[in-house]
Design an enzyme around this catalytic site. Structure first.
Site: not given
Lengths: 329, 339
Positions: B118, B265, B294
Site C-alpha cells: 500500500c 490511502h 482499497n
C-alpha cells in the site's frame, strides 16, 4: 570531480553448502557455465535469514549499529512471502524499528539501481547512511535439478553500506563515481511468467506447474543479442563520459544469466580490456540480485589498491542493464 | 525542487457492488458498508465466469495517457518509470517494462520496480524526488497500479479481505520545479517489521524449499489469499497516520492549521474519519473508498488525480498525502500545490 558517496563494508553470506570456488578463467568460453555447482542454502533457512546473517556480520565488521542506518534498500526477486516483502522482515530481524525499507525487484541490475538511488539520497541530504541488502535464493524456483537452468541457479546474499564520503571506515571502501541503469529491451528473453495478476480466474493455475511458467525461462541468444546491440553502446558512452582521462579500469565485477558471454557481447572498451574479472556466477552460480554485491565483496578480498578503478556490470530480467564506476578509497 | 506536474488515473469499467459479492459469499451490503464504507469497487474480474482482459500495464497506459494529455507531453519525453505494484503482469520482470513498450518509448530509460504494498506509490515518490532533486532525471513517471481481484477468494472463507480490495491505477509525473507544478516539499516513510505477519499474502514465497505446491492452488488453500488481523491494522493505522501527518508538518515548519487538505490511502472509511477527527474539522480529508475500495499502491494517486479533477485542491494549498500498509509501513508527503 566531486566524490561525496562511499560504498563500504561489502560482505556476503558465507555458510552455503555445495558451493565451490571455480576459477573464473574456467568459465570463459562456456556459454552457460553448466559445470558450475551452484551454492544452495539449506531448506530451513529463509531469504531473510541469510540476509540477516550477512547484514549482522557486515555491521559488526564495519563497527556500526543498525540504529545508525536510516534506510534499508532490499534487492530481491525471491522474498520470503508474496506480501509483505523481504525488507519488512529483515528490518524486524535486525531490530530496526521506524526506519523505512524500500524493496526493489529488478533482478541483476537491482543493486546498481539501488546504489544510484542511494547516492541521490545521500547527495540531496535525504539520508545519511543506507544499508543495501541483495538476496536471492534462485535455486528455489526449481523443485528438481532436471531443468537445464537449475544446474547453475544458486543462492546468495550480500550487503553494503552507502554513506557520505566523510565517514571513517574500517576495511576496504569504494568511492562512487557514477552509474547508469536502464531497461534496454527484449523483456521476453529472461523472466518468470507466473504468478501473473492478469490471469483468470487465478494468478497461478495448476497447469503452470507443468508447463514451466513458475520457473525462470531464458532465451540466451536473444538476451545476448540485446546486450550486443543496446548495452554495449550504453557502456561505451558511459565510459567515455565518466572514466577519468588517461586511466584504465583495473577490476570488472559482473553478473548476468549468460555467464562469460555477457562480457564478450559487451565488447569491452579498450580501457576495460586488461581488467581483472570477478563474476559471482563462477562461485555461487547465477544468483540474480545478489551477484553484483557478492562480487564487490570478493573484490574486497583481492589486492585492490587505493585509486584502482572498478567497473560493475550487470544485466538481468527486463532486460535491465546497469553499469557503475567506483574508485578504491 | 521536484514537483508533480501531471496526474492521471484509470479504473476498470466493471463495477462490483456489495450485493454482487453477497451472491458469491455470505456477506451483505449493510455489513460491508457499515464496517468499511465501501459500497462498490472496480474489478478486472467478473466473478468466476469471465475476465475483462486487461493487464496491469494496460491500465497504467490509460492513466499515463490521461496525465500526459493534460500537459501536452509525449511519452517519449519520459526519462524514468517507477512502477509500484504487488500484482505485476509477470513475476519477473514485472509490469514496468511492459508499460514502456505500450507507451512506445524506444529509448533505454530506467525502469524501477517497487514492491512496498500500500505504501509502494509513496516509496516511488520518494525515489522520484531524489532522482529529480539530484539532477539525474527530468521527467519521472511514478505509477501505482494493482489488479487485486485475481488474487482474491470469492468463497465465504475469504470475505474478510475480498470485500476490501480492488483494481485501478494512478500516476503522477515528477519534474524539476516549474511555476505550474506542485512542489514535493518532503516525503517521509517509516516501517515496523514486527507486525509483518498481520497483513499480507504468504504464498507463493521463497521461505521454504518449494515456492508453492500445486495442491495449494487446486485446493483453494487460504495461504494464497490475503490475510489480515483487521483489529490490529485498524488500531495501528488510526494511530500512525495522524502521527505521520503531524510529524512531516513539524519537520517542515508547519502546523495542522496550515494544511488545506489530506489525501490518505483509502483502506477503510472509519480510519479516514478518525484521521479527520484527529486533525480537526477545518481540514478536508479526501475519500473515494465508497466507489473504489482499497486499491493498494494505486489508492493515493487515484485519489490525488480525482481530487485535482474535482477542484478539491487549489493553487497555494498545502496538502499532505498519507499512507499505511502491510509491512507494516506508514508515512507522508507534503506538497505545495501549483496551478
Amino acid at each position: 570531480m566531486n566524490l561525496p558517496v562511499l560504498l563500504s563494508g561489502c560482505a556476503r553470506y558465507r555458510s552455503i553448502q555445495n558451493g565451490r570456488a571455480a576459477d573464473y578463467k574456467e568459465l570463459q568460453g562456456e556459454k552457460l557455465a553448466e559445470f558450475i555447482s551452484p551454492a544452495i542454502v539449506p531448506s530451513d533457512l529463509a531469504p531473510s535469514d541469510i540476509a540477516l546473517s550477512v547484514c549482522n556480520d557486515m555491521l559488526q565488521s564495519r563497527g556500526i549499529s543498525i540504529k545508525e542506518v536510516d534506510l534499508l534498500i532490499s534487492c530481491t526477486q525471491t522474498p520470503d512471502y508474496n506480501n509483505p516483502g523481504l525488507a519488512s522482515l529483515l528490518l524486524a530481524k535486525l531490530g530496526a524499528e521506524g526506519i523505512a525499507g524500500l524493496e526493489l525487484k529488478m533482478s541483476d541490475a537491482a543493486p546498481i539501481y539501488a546504489c544510484r538511488i542511494a547516492s541521490a539520497f545521500i547527495r540531496t541530504g535525504k539520508h545519511k547512511r543506507i544499508l543495501i541488502a541483495a538476496t536471492d535464493l534462485m535455486s528455489r524456483y526449481f523443485s528438481s535439478r532436471e531443468n537445464k537452468l537449475s544446474r547453475y541457479f544458486g543462492d546468495a546474499a550480500a550487503a553494503v553500506i552507502v554513506g557520505g564520503d566523510s565517514e571513517s571506515v574500517r576495511g576496504k571502501a569504494f568511492r562512487y563515481i557514477a552509474s547508469h541503469a536502464a531497461a534496454i529491451g527484449a523483456p521476453e528473453s529472461f523472466g518468470v511468467s507466473s504468478p501473473r495478476a492478469n490471469q483468470f480466474p487465478f494468478r497461478i493455475r495448476p497447469e503452470d506447474f507443468q508447463d514451466g511458467s513458475m520457473q525462470p525461462r531464458l532465451q540466451p541468444q536473444e538476451f545476448a543479442e540485446c546486450i550486443s546491440k543496446e548495452a554495449a553502446a550504453i557502456l561505451t558512452s558511459f565510459i567515455s563520459k565518466y572514466l577519468p582521462s588517461g586511466r584504465d579500469v583495473r577490476w570488472v565485477v559482473c553478473h548476468s544469466p549468460i555467464g562469460g558471454e555477457f562480457l564478450d557481447r559487451l565488447a569491452l572498451p579498450q580501457s576495460l580490456q586488461r581488467a581483472n574479472l570477478v563474476d559471482e556466477i563462477a562461485y555461487s552460480g547465477y544468483v540474480a540480485s545478489a551477484g553484483a554485491v557478492c562480487g564487490l565483496s570478493r573484490l574486497s578480498e583481492q589486492e585492490v589498491k587505493s585509486g584502482d578503478l572498478i567497473c560493475v556490470l550487470s544485466a538481468g530480467a527486463g532486460i535491465n542493464f546497469g553499469v557503475m564506476l567506483l574508485e578504491a578509497a | 525542487m521536484a514537483s508533480i506536474y501531471a496526474v492521471g488515473h484509470f479504473v476498470p469499467p466493471n463495477v462490483v457492488s456489495n450485493d454482487d459479492l453477497s451472491k458469491w459469499m455470505d456477506t451483505s451490503d449493510e455489513w460491508i458498508s457499515q464496517r468499511t464504507g465501501i459500497r462498490e469497487r472496480r474489478w478486472i474480474r467478473r466473478g468466476n465466469e469471465s475476465f475483462v482482459g486487461m493487464s496491469n500495464a494496460e491500465m497504467a497506459r490509460s492513466a499515463v495517457t490521461q496525465a500526459l494529455a493534460s500537459r501536452d507531453i509525449k511519452p517519449g519525453e519520459i526519462d524514468a518509470i517507477i512502477y509500484a505494484t504487488v500484482s505485476p503482469d509477470t513475476d519477473s520482470p514485472g509490469s514496468g517494462v511492459g508499460l514502456k513498450e505500450l507507451l512506445d518509448i524506444d529509448s533505454a530509460i530506467p525502469v524501477i520496480e517497487v514492491r512496498n504494498q500500500c505504501s509502494g506509490f509513496m516509496y516511488g515518490l520518494l525515489i522520484a524526488k531524489a532522482l529529480v532533486d539530484d539532477g539525474l532525471n527530468r521527467r519521472v513517471l511514478v505509477v501505482g497500479s494493482e489488479i487485486q481481484s485475481s488474487g482474491l477468494d470469492l468463497l465465504t472463507e475469504g470475505r474478510g479481505t475480498t470485500v476490501l480490495f480492488a483494481d485501478g491505477c494512478g500516476v503522477v509525473l515528477v519534474v524539476p520545479d516549474t511555476d505550474a507544478a506542485a512542489k514535493v516539499l518532503d516525503v517521509s516513510l517509516c516501517s515496523d517489521g514486527r507486525f509483518a505477519d498481520r497483513l499480507g499474502v504468504k504464498r507463493p514465497g521463497f521461505c521454504s524449499e518449494a515456492i508453492l505446491e500445486p495442491a495449494l492452488v487446486s485446493g483453494g488453500n487460504q495461504e494464497i489469499y490475503p490475510h489480515m488481523d483487521g483489529r490490529m491494522i485498524f488500531h495501528m493505522a488510526s494511530e500512525k497516520m495522524p502521527h505521520a501527518v503531524r510529524s512531516i508538518l513539524e519537520r517542515n515548519g508547519y502546523s495542522a492549521s496550515d494544511l488545506a487538505a489530506v489525501i490518505p490511502h483509502q483502506a477503510n472509511q472509519r480510519i479516514i474519519d478518525m484521521l479527520g477527527r484527529d486533525l480537526g474539522p477545518e481540514i478536508k480529508v479526501f475519500s473515494n473508498i465508497a466507489r473504489y475500495g482499497n486499491t493498494t499502491a494505486a489508492s493515493i494517486p487515484i485519489a490525488l488525480s480525482e481530487a485535482v479533477r474535482a477542484d478539491y485542491v487549489h493553487r497555494g494549498d498545502l496538502i499532505c498525502l498519507v499512507t499505511f500498509g502491510s509491512g507494516v509501513s506508514w508515512g507522508a508527503a507534503l506538497i505545495k500545490w501549483g496551478s
